[in-house]
Design a protein around this motif. Structure first.
Motif, PDB file in Angstrom:
ATOM      1  N   THR A  24       5.061  -2.917  19.083  1.00 11.88           N
ATOM      2  CA  THR A  24       5.515  -1.708  19.783  1.00 11.88           C
ATOM      3  C   THR A  24       5.972  -0.657  18.779  1.00 11.88           C
ATOM      4  O   THR A  24       5.593   0.515  18.879  1.00 11.88           O
ATOM      5  N   LEU A  25       6.786  -1.072  17.809  1.00 19.41           N
ATOM      6  CA  LEU A  25       7.246  -0.119  16.801  1.00 19.41           C
ATOM      7  C   LEU A  25       6.074   0.380  15.978  1.00 19.41           C
ATOM      8  O   LEU A  25       5.985   1.570  15.666  1.00 19.41           O
ATOM      9  N   SER A  26       5.150  -0.492  15.658  1.00 18.79           N
ATOM     10  CA  SER A  26       3.973  -0.088  14.906  1.00 18.79           C
ATOM     11  C   SER A  26       3.204   0.988  15.666  1.00 18.79           C
ATOM     12  O   SER A  26       2.762   1.989  15.072  1.00 18.79           O
ATOM     13  N   TRP A  27       3.046   0.830  16.967  1.00 20.07           N
ATOM     14  CA  TRP A  27       2.340   1.821  17.776  1.00 20.07           C
ATOM     15  C   TRP A  27       3.077   3.157  17.748  1.00 20.07           C
ATOM     16  O   TRP A  27       2.463   4.215  17.615  1.00 20.07           O
ATOM     17  N   GLY A  31       0.496   4.824  15.833  1.00 22.06           N
ATOM     18  CA  GLY A  31      -0.566   4.851  16.826  1.00 22.06           C
ATOM     19  C   GLY A  31      -1.527   3.690  16.625  1.00 22.06           C
ATOM     20  O   GLY A  31      -2.684   3.749  16.989  1.00 22.06           O
ATOM     21  N   ASP A  32      -1.015   2.615  16.033  1.00 27.00           N
ATOM     22  CA  ASP A  32      -1.807   1.437  15.684  1.00 27.00           C
ATOM     23  C   ASP A  32      -0.871   0.241  15.769  1.00 27.00           C
ATOM     24  O   ASP A  32       0.054   0.113  14.974  1.00 27.00           O
ATOM     25  N   SER A  33      -1.089  -0.621  16.733  1.00 25.96           N
ATOM     26  CA  SER A  33      -0.168  -1.733  16.952  1.00 25.96           C
ATOM     27  C   SER A  33      -0.216  -2.800  15.863  1.00 25.96           C
ATOM     28  O   SER A  33       0.660  -3.658  15.804  1.00 25.96           O
ATOM     29  N   LYS A  34      -1.210  -2.754  14.975  1.00 21.27           N
ATOM     30  CA  LYS A  34      -1.353  -3.787  13.947  1.00 21.27           C
ATOM     31  C   LYS A  34      -0.923  -3.342  12.556  1.00 21.27           C
ATOM     32  O   LYS A  34      -0.794  -4.170  11.651  1.00 21.27           O
ATOM     33  N   LEU A  39       1.277  -4.294   6.988  1.00 16.16           N
ATOM     34  CA  LEU A  39       2.148  -3.948   5.853  1.00 16.16           C
ATOM     35  C   LEU A  39       3.037  -5.130   5.484  1.00 16.16           C
ATOM     36  O   LEU A  39       3.226  -5.433   4.310  1.00 16.16           O
ATOM     37  N   GLU A  40       3.575  -5.784   6.495  1.00 16.99           N
ATOM     38  CA  GLU A  40       4.427  -6.947   6.246  1.00 16.99           C
ATOM     39  C   GLU A  40       3.640  -8.077   5.586  1.00 16.99           C
ATOM     40  O   GLU A  40       4.217  -8.889   4.860  1.00 16.99           O
TER      41      GLU A  40
END
Length: 86
Positions: A24-27, A31-34, A39-40
């Motif tokens: 969710t935070l990535s989105w 604008g990309d959920s992955k 990055l992690e």
């Protein structure tokens, strides 16, 4: 500590405070959920995307948790609110 490591420290703190899932935070950031998960896992990111995402985190950081911003990461000043025409 690398810029990506500092960024992950900030996103981890934000997720702990907000309760948001990584996807969710990535989105919200990219604008990309992955992307955040990538990055992690060791992926890289363009500087412009990094700066925009870090600014978003600073602008959206819950005020009651300001002290929770990782102390070893410089926090961008919040974006000024647009002036309202009278």
């Amino acid at each position: 500590m690398s810029a990506i490591a500092r960024f992950i420290a900030v996103t981890t703190a934000f997720r702990e405070i907000s309760g948001l899932e990584t996807t969710t935070l990535s989105w919200r950031l990219f604008g990309d959920s992955k992307k955040l998960g990538a990055l992690e896992a060791g992926a890289d990111i363009q500087v412009t995307r990094y700066e925009k995402a870090l600014q978003w985190l600073s602008d959206n950081w819950p005020p009651e948790h300001d002290a929770s911003w990782p102390s070893d990461v410089a926090r961008p000043a919040k974006t000024p609110a647009p002036e309202v025409a009278a």
